[in-house]
Design a protein around this motif. Structure first.
Motif, PDB file in Angstrom:
ATOM      1  N   ILE A   3       0.847  -1.188   0.000  1.00 60.70           N
ATOM      2  CA  ILE A   3       0.000   0.000   0.000  1.00 60.70           C
ATOM      3  C   ILE A   3       0.882   1.239   0.000  1.00 60.70           C
ATOM      4  CG2 ILE A   3      -1.697   1.333   1.294  1.00 60.70           C
ATOM      5  CD1 ILE A   3      -2.737  -1.289   2.437  1.00 60.70           C
ATOM      6  N   ASP A   4       0.651   2.111  -0.975  1.00 63.71           N
ATOM      7  CA  ASP A   4       1.295   3.422  -1.008  1.00 63.71           C
ATOM      8  C   ASP A   4       0.242   4.474  -0.685  1.00 63.71           C
ATOM      9  OD1 ASP A   4       4.142   3.098  -1.995  1.00 63.71           O
ATOM     10  OD2 ASP A   4       3.084   2.053  -3.606  1.00 63.71           O
ATOM     11  N   VAL A   5       0.597   5.413   0.175  1.00 61.38           N
ATOM     12  CA  VAL A   5      -0.309   6.505   0.508  1.00 61.38           C
ATOM     13  C   VAL A   5       0.364   7.812   0.116  1.00 61.38           C
ATOM     14  CG1 VAL A   5      -1.684   7.631   2.286  1.00 61.38           C
ATOM     15  CG2 VAL A   5      -1.202   5.184   2.455  1.00 61.38           C
ATOM     16  N   LEU A   6      -0.237   8.530  -0.837  1.00 65.16           N
ATOM     17  CA  LEU A   6       0.278   9.814  -1.278  1.00 65.16           C
ATOM     18  C   LEU A   6      -0.397  10.907  -0.463  1.00 65.16           C
ATOM     19  CD1 LEU A   6       1.131   7.912  -3.554  1.00 65.16           C
ATOM     20  CD2 LEU A   6       0.563   9.702  -5.199  1.00 65.16           C
ATOM     21  N   ASP A 106      -3.111  -6.728  -5.141  1.00 65.02           N
ATOM     22  CA  ASP A 106      -1.728  -6.844  -4.675  1.00 65.02           C
ATOM     23  C   ASP A 106      -1.102  -5.488  -4.356  1.00 65.02           C
ATOM     24  OD1 ASP A 106      -1.630  -9.657  -4.970  1.00 65.02           O
ATOM     25  OD2 ASP A 106      -1.190  -9.445  -7.105  1.00 65.02           O
ATOM     26  N   HIS A 107      -1.596  -4.437  -5.013  1.00 64.76           N
ATOM     27  CA  HIS A 107      -0.982  -3.113  -4.841  1.00 64.76           C
ATOM     28  C   HIS A 107      -2.073  -2.055  -4.878  1.00 64.76           C
ATOM     29  CE1 HIS A 107       2.339  -0.071  -6.308  1.00 64.76           C
ATOM     30  NE2 HIS A 107       1.854   0.223  -5.114  1.00 64.76           N
ATOM     31  N   LEU A 108      -2.180  -1.300  -3.803  1.00 61.64           N
ATOM     32  CA  LEU A 108      -3.142  -0.198  -3.708  1.00 61.64           C
ATOM     33  C   LEU A 108      -2.388   1.119  -3.527  1.00 61.64           C
ATOM     34  CD1 LEU A 108      -5.762  -1.700  -1.208  1.00 61.64           C
ATOM     35  CD2 LEU A 108      -5.885  -1.689  -3.710  1.00 61.64           C
ATOM     36  N   VAL A 109      -2.841   2.142  -4.233  1.00 62.25           N
ATOM     37  CA  VAL A 109      -2.288   3.484  -4.074  1.00 62.25           C
ATOM     38  C   VAL A 109      -3.430   4.416  -3.684  1.00 62.25           C
ATOM     39  CG1 VAL A 109      -1.145   5.424  -5.188  1.00 62.25           C
ATOM     40  CG2 VAL A 109      -0.471   3.086  -5.780  1.00 62.25           C
ATOM     41  N   PHE A 110      -3.278   5.108  -2.561  1.00 68.12           N
ATOM     42  CA  PHE A 110      -4.281   6.052  -2.095  1.00 68.12           C
ATOM     43  C   PHE A 110      -3.767   7.478  -2.303  1.00 68.12           C
ATOM     44  CE2 PHE A 110      -5.351   2.196   0.097  1.00 68.12           C
ATOM     45  CZ  PHE A 110      -6.731   2.231   0.199  1.00 68.12           C
ATOM     46  N   ILE A 111      -4.597   8.316  -2.906  1.00 65.65           N
ATOM     47  CA  ILE A 111      -4.273   9.727  -3.084  1.00 65.65           C
ATOM     48  C   ILE A 111      -5.113  10.538  -2.109  1.00 65.65           C
ATOM     49  CG2 ILE A 111      -4.203  11.671  -4.679  1.00 65.65           C
ATOM     50  CD1 ILE A 111      -4.089   9.678  -6.978  1.00 65.65           C
ATOM     51  N   CYS A 112      -4.435  11.247  -1.209  1.00 62.16           N
ATOM     52  CA  CYS A 112      -5.120  12.037  -0.185  1.00 62.16           C
ATOM     53  C   CYS A 112      -4.943  13.514  -0.503  1.00 62.16           C
ATOM     54  CB  CYS A 112      -4.543  11.729   1.198  1.00 62.16           C
ATOM     55  SG  CYS A 112      -4.584   9.986   1.642  1.00 62.16           S
ATOM     56  N   GLY A 113      -6.024  14.169  -0.846  1.00 64.93           N
ATOM     57  CA  GLY A 113      -5.953  15.563  -1.226  1.00 64.93           C
ATOM     58  C   GLY A 113      -6.191  16.508  -0.068  1.00 64.93           C
TER      59      GLY A 113
END
Length: 240
Positions: A3-6, A106-113
């Motif tokens: 998990i990537d959190v931007l 398998d891979h999640l990317v979250f974009i937090c504005g």
């Protein structure tokens, strides 16, 4: 799962990842995570990530370049085609079924504005999902992302100590969960239902189903799909 959190505020999230179930899941190597400050990807000499909206209006809007480049970087790092999730009040309202769907990835990317919103090109050309955790507005997407991540990670195999815990949770079966009781059997005159002390597992299962149906009907009638109710369920609810 990775998990990537931007986010512009990674310090808001690190504590959540290092406590309780999420910490244990990492120790079991069930998932890994990375907090990415997408300001680091800004090509602006002042490291700006927002600008005034074309056409005027209140607030600032996140520019596309830092967000696109950050997502490209984390995707290339893992050599994957990730599910890219935009936390946004305009997104689909989050539920348990969506959590189960995301738990298969398998891979999640979250974009937090933050600020007034996102440049529309982020929404149209970068993300695969837009998610809202409710009909209200938060300062940013971090709190919403933490809610979603917690609900997803606990569904990964062997994360919870009891394999039956997740499938029996409220909403996993389409119903609210039945009441729970523990020791003592009599607390200040408030007693545990006799059936739960009987040791008769078949009758206990029947009681739990009945209480689950009753609780859902009383509190969340909107969850009911009448077509999915068995004849026994309808009898419990007094329906024909």
């Amino acid at each position: 799962m990775h998990i990537d959190v931007l986010t512009l505020f990674p310090e808001m999230i690190s504590g959540v990842f290092n406590a309780s179930i999420l910490k244990k899941a990492q120790e079991k190597e069930k998932f890994s995570y990375n907090l990415v400050n997408f300001r680091d990807y800004s090509e602006n000499k002042h490291m700006k990530v927002d600008d005034y909206p074309y056409g005027g209006g209140a607030g600032m809007v996140l520019t596309p370049q830092p967000v696109f480049d950050a997502v490209d970087a984390v995707a290339n790092d893992k050599q994957t085609d990730p599910r890219v999730i935009l936390m946004c009040p305009q997104g689909e309202t989050y539920n348990q079924q969506k959590a189960q769907e995301l738990a298969e990835e398998d891979h999640l990317v979250f974009i937090c504005g933050h600020y007034e919103g996102y440049d529309e090109r982020i929404r149209e050309h970068l993300v695969t999902d837009e998610i809202s955790i409710g009909d209200y507005v938060l300062t940013g997407g971090e709190l919403g992302a933490m809610v979603v991540i917690d609900s997803v990670v606990r569904l990964l195999p062997d994360v919870l100590g009891n394999e039956e815990s997740a499938p029996e949770d409220s909403f996993s079966t389409g119903l609210l969960e039945h009441p729970h009781y523990t020791r003592p059997a009599d607390f200040r005159g408030m007693k545990v239902p006799d059936i739960l002390l009987s040791g008769d597992h078949a009758k206990i299962a029947e009681w739990r189903r009945r209480e689950s149906l009753k609780r859902t009907y009383e509190r969340r009638k909107d969850l009911f799909d009448e077509k999915c109710l068995s004849e026994a369920d309808k009898k419990i609810l007094g329906k024909k």
